[in-house]
Design a protein around this motif. Structure first.
Motif, PDB file in Angstrom:
ATOM      1  N   ASP A 167      49.369  33.334  36.213  1.00 35.08           N
ATOM      2  CA  ASP A 167      50.734  33.476  35.712  1.00 35.08           C
ATOM      3  C   ASP A 167      51.284  34.830  36.163  1.00 35.08           C
ATOM      4  OD1 ASP A 167      53.071  32.968  33.978  1.00 35.08           O
ATOM      5  OD2 ASP A 167      52.190  34.596  32.758  1.00 35.08           O
ATOM      6  N   PRO A 168      52.373  34.843  36.937  1.00 36.87           N
ATOM      7  CA  PRO A 168      52.888  36.118  37.452  1.00 36.87           C
ATOM      8  C   PRO A 168      53.191  37.163  36.374  1.00 36.87           C
ATOM      9  CG  PRO A 168      53.949  34.296  38.570  1.00 36.87           C
ATOM     10  CD  PRO A 168      53.135  33.701  37.457  1.00 36.87           C
ATOM     11  N   LYS A 169      53.750  36.733  35.245  1.00 36.09           N
ATOM     12  CA  LYS A 169      54.062  37.696  34.181  1.00 36.09           C
ATOM     13  C   LYS A 169      52.784  38.281  33.576  1.00 36.09           C
ATOM     14  CE  LYS A 169      58.433  35.558  33.011  1.00 36.09           C
ATOM     15  NZ  LYS A 169      59.155  34.720  32.070  1.00 36.09           N
ATOM     16  N   SER A 170      51.799  37.438  33.384  1.00 29.95           N
ATOM     17  CA  SER A 170      50.531  37.925  32.836  1.00 29.95           C
ATOM     18  C   SER A 170      49.799  38.814  33.835  1.00 29.95           C
ATOM     19  CB  SER A 170      49.642  36.746  32.443  1.00 29.95           C
ATOM     20  OG  SER A 170      50.238  36.015  31.400  1.00 29.95           O
ATOM     21  N   LEU A 171      49.854  38.445  35.119  1.00 29.06           N
ATOM     22  CA  LEU A 171      49.251  39.282  36.149  1.00 29.06           C
ATOM     23  C   LEU A 171      49.906  40.654  36.171  1.00 29.06           C
ATOM     24  CD1 LEU A 171      47.236  39.582  38.486  1.00 29.06           C
ATOM     25  CD2 LEU A 171      48.993  38.639  40.000  1.00 29.06           C
ATOM     26  N   TYR A 172      51.222  40.667  36.010  1.00 32.20           N
ATOM     27  CA  TYR A 172      51.963  41.930  35.950  1.00 32.20           C
ATOM     28  C   TYR A 172      51.458  42.777  34.778  1.00 32.20           C
ATOM     29  CZ  TYR A 172      55.726  45.276  35.247  1.00 32.20           C
ATOM     30  OH  TYR A 172      56.437  46.430  35.066  1.00 32.20           O
ATOM     31  N   MET A 173      51.283  42.152  33.616  1.00 37.97           N
ATOM     32  CA  MET A 173      50.820  42.895  32.439  1.00 37.97           C
ATOM     33  C   MET A 173      49.389  43.406  32.632  1.00 37.97           C
ATOM     34  SD  MET A 173      52.529  40.729  29.341  1.00 37.97           S
ATOM     35  CE  MET A 173      51.837  41.776  28.090  1.00 37.97           C
ATOM     36  N   LEU A 174      48.521  42.587  33.224  1.00 37.81           N
ATOM     37  CA  LEU A 174      47.161  43.016  33.512  1.00 37.81           C
ATOM     38  C   LEU A 174      47.166  44.173  34.501  1.00 37.81           C
ATOM     39  CD1 LEU A 174      44.121  42.717  33.200  1.00 37.81           C
ATOM     40  CD2 LEU A 174      44.196  40.834  34.857  1.00 37.81           C
ATOM     41  N   ASN A 175      48.002  44.084  35.508  1.00 44.00           N
ATOM     42  CA  ASN A 175      48.147  45.167  36.479  1.00 44.00           C
ATOM     43  C   ASN A 175      48.595  46.455  35.776  1.00 44.00           C
ATOM     44  OD1 ASN A 175      48.235  46.005  39.379  1.00 44.00           O
ATOM     45  ND2 ASN A 175      50.380  46.351  38.865  1.00 44.00           N
ATOM     46  N   GLN A 176      49.521  46.338  34.841  1.00 44.04           N
ATOM     47  CA  GLN A 176      49.995  47.520  34.088  1.00 44.04           C
ATOM     48  C   GLN A 176      48.864  48.117  33.249  1.00 44.04           C
ATOM     49  OE1 GLN A 176      52.780  47.822  36.054  1.00 44.04           O
ATOM     50  NE2 GLN A 176      53.451  48.925  34.249  1.00 44.04           N
TER      51      GLN A 176
ATOM     52  N   ASP B 253      31.593  45.507  54.515  1.00 43.70           N
ATOM     53  CA  ASP B 253      31.777  44.342  55.381  1.00 43.70           C
ATOM     54  C   ASP B 253      32.312  43.120  54.643  1.00 43.70           C
ATOM     55  OD1 ASP B 253      29.585  43.760  53.851  1.00 43.70           O
ATOM     56  OD2 ASP B 253      28.291  43.206  55.517  1.00 43.70           O
ATOM     57  N   LYS B 254      32.824  43.319  53.454  1.00 38.16           N
ATOM     58  CA  LYS B 254      33.365  42.211  52.662  1.00 38.16           C
ATOM     59  C   LYS B 254      34.767  41.864  53.149  1.00 38.16           C
ATOM     60  CE  LYS B 254      30.006  42.373  49.543  1.00 38.16           C
ATOM     61  NZ  LYS B 254      28.890  41.532  49.710  1.00 38.16           N
ATOM     62  N   GLU B 255      35.039  40.560  53.222  1.00 42.15           N
ATOM     63  CA  GLU B 255      36.397  40.097  53.510  1.00 42.15           C
ATOM     64  C   GLU B 255      36.889  39.356  52.286  1.00 42.15           C
ATOM     65  OE1 GLU B 255      37.737  38.617  57.074  1.00 42.15           O
ATOM     66  OE2 GLU B 255      36.287  39.706  58.306  1.00 42.15           O
ATOM     67  N   PHE B 256      38.032  39.768  51.793  1.00 41.40           N
ATOM     68  CA  PHE B 256      38.556  39.190  50.570  1.00 41.40           C
ATOM     69  C   PHE B 256      39.717  38.249  50.895  1.00 41.40           C
ATOM     70  CE2 PHE B 256      37.223  43.640  49.580  1.00 41.40           C
ATOM     71  CZ  PHE B 256      36.027  43.308  48.956  1.00 41.40           C
ATOM     72  N   LYS B 257      39.603  37.021  50.405  1.00 40.28           N
ATOM     73  CA  LYS B 257      40.644  36.030  50.643  1.00 40.28           C
ATOM     74  C   LYS B 257      41.618  35.939  49.461  1.00 40.28           C
ATOM     75  CE  LYS B 257      37.998  33.092  53.803  1.00 40.28           C
ATOM     76  NZ  LYS B 257      36.918  33.950  54.132  1.00 40.28           N
ATOM     77  N   CYS B 258      41.151  36.379  48.293  1.00 40.18           N
ATOM     78  CA  CYS B 258      42.012  36.337  47.105  1.00 40.18           C
ATOM     79  C   CYS B 258      41.558  37.426  46.131  1.00 40.18           C
ATOM     80  CB  CYS B 258      41.962  34.951  46.447  1.00 40.18           C
ATOM     81  SG  CYS B 258      40.354  34.531  45.734  1.00 40.18           S
ATOM     82  N   ASP B 259      42.372  37.646  45.127  1.00 42.46           N
ATOM     83  CA  ASP B 259      42.090  38.691  44.142  1.00 42.46           C
ATOM     84  C   ASP B 259      40.747  38.471  43.453  1.00 42.46           C
ATOM     85  OD1 ASP B 259      44.628  39.543  44.839  1.00 42.46           O
ATOM     86  OD2 ASP B 259      45.572  38.791  43.007  1.00 42.46           O
ATOM     87  N   MET B 260      40.451  37.224  43.117  1.00 41.61           N
ATOM     88  CA  MET B 260      39.206  36.934  42.409  1.00 41.61           C
ATOM     89  C   MET B 260      37.983  37.247  43.276  1.00 41.61           C
ATOM     90  SD  MET B 260      37.932  36.112  39.507  1.00 41.61           S
ATOM     91  CE  MET B 260      39.041  35.139  38.501  1.00 41.61           C
TER      92      MET B 260
ATOM     93  N   GLU C  95      40.750  35.258  35.056  1.00 45.10           N
ATOM     94  CA  GLU C  95      40.666  33.809  34.857  1.00 45.10           C
ATOM     95  C   GLU C  95      41.669  33.343  33.810  1.00 45.10           C
ATOM     96  OE1 GLU C  95      35.974  33.015  36.019  1.00 45.10           O
ATOM     97  OE2 GLU C  95      36.491  33.377  33.913  1.00 45.10           O
ATOM     98  N   LEU C  96      41.866  34.137  32.774  1.00 45.02           N
ATOM     99  CA  LEU C  96      42.794  33.768  31.714  1.00 45.02           C
ATOM    100  C   LEU C  96      44.261  33.943  32.111  1.00 45.02           C
ATOM    101  CD1 LEU C  96      40.990  35.361  28.629  1.00 45.02           C
ATOM    102  CD2 LEU C  96      41.303  32.922  29.083  1.00 45.02           C
ATOM    103  N   PHE C  97      44.568  35.017  32.828  1.00 44.38           N
ATOM    104  CA  PHE C  97      45.967  35.390  33.045  1.00 44.38           C
ATOM    105  C   PHE C  97      46.417  35.469  34.497  1.00 44.38           C
ATOM    106  CE2 PHE C  97      44.419  37.858  29.270  1.00 44.38           C
ATOM    107  CZ  PHE C  97      44.985  37.046  28.310  1.00 44.38           C
ATOM    108  N   GLY C  98      45.484  35.462  35.431  1.00 42.05           N
ATOM    109  CA  GLY C  98      45.815  35.758  36.823  1.00 42.05           C
ATOM    110  C   GLY C  98      46.745  34.786  37.514  1.00 42.05           C
TER     111      GLY C  98
END
Length: 171
Positions: free
Chosen positions: A147-156, A77-84, A142-145
């Motif tokens: 920044d799109p490039k850092s988010l991409y690297m974290l996703n990878q 029953d959780k609704e998520f508004k953002c990645d965090m 929190e550190l990288f999310g």
């Protein structure tokens, strides 16, 4: 023969572990919709782990001639508004599961059910790892999310996670 309270808690934990799998599949859906396949992969594997945890409890009860009672699995029953939101919900859920494992352990200790305590030792250690992983993901986000490039690297990075079945010998 199992103490009734311990047996009830172990049976209930099967349901809680399957619910955890549902919750993590819901988190997987959230990240799939966002196009973050690495995060989605991480949560899909998390769901597989939770399913296997449920089956370990199931098999433990069967191996010890204790009836297994399966209950309905609640819809997440959780609704998520953002990645965090997803990551913080994951940590909160793991802390909740840790409390459940501790409750079963305490009940087993109270009646000197050493076999169940030994069985639960693996889960106590596993929950420590689960909480650490969830906290690490929050720290990285929190550190990288932002920044799109850092988010991409974290996703990878999260895309490289592979499933490994638990290796627990059951009595």
């Amino acid at each position: 023969m199992f103490n009734k309270k311990v047996a009830d808690l172990l049976n209930d934990q099967i349901n809680k572990e399957f619910y955890s799998a549902y919750l993590y599949l819901d988190m997987n859906n959230y990240f799939e919709a966002r196009g973050l396949d690495g995060f989605a992969n991480w949560y899909k594997i998390q769901a597989m782990e939770e399913r296997d945890h449920a089956m370990l409890f199931y098999q433990y009860l069967q191996n010890n001639d204790c009836p297994v009672t399966l209950g309905a699995i609640a819809k997440p029953d959780k609704e998520f508004k953002c990645d965090m939101d997803v990551l913080k919900a994951g940590l909160a859920h793991e802390e909740y599961v840790t409390s459940l494992i501790h409750d079963i352990y305490a009940a087993a200790y109270e009646v000197k059910d050493f076999r169940t305590m030994q069985f639960l030792d693996w889960f106590v250690k596993e929950q420590g790892e689960e909480e650490t992983n969830a906290r690490d993901m929050i720290t990285k986000m929190e550190l990288f999310g932002n920044d799109p490039k850092s988010l991409y690297m974290l996703n990878q990075e999260l895309a490289t996670r592979v499933y490994t079945a638990p290796s627990l010998v059951l009595d």
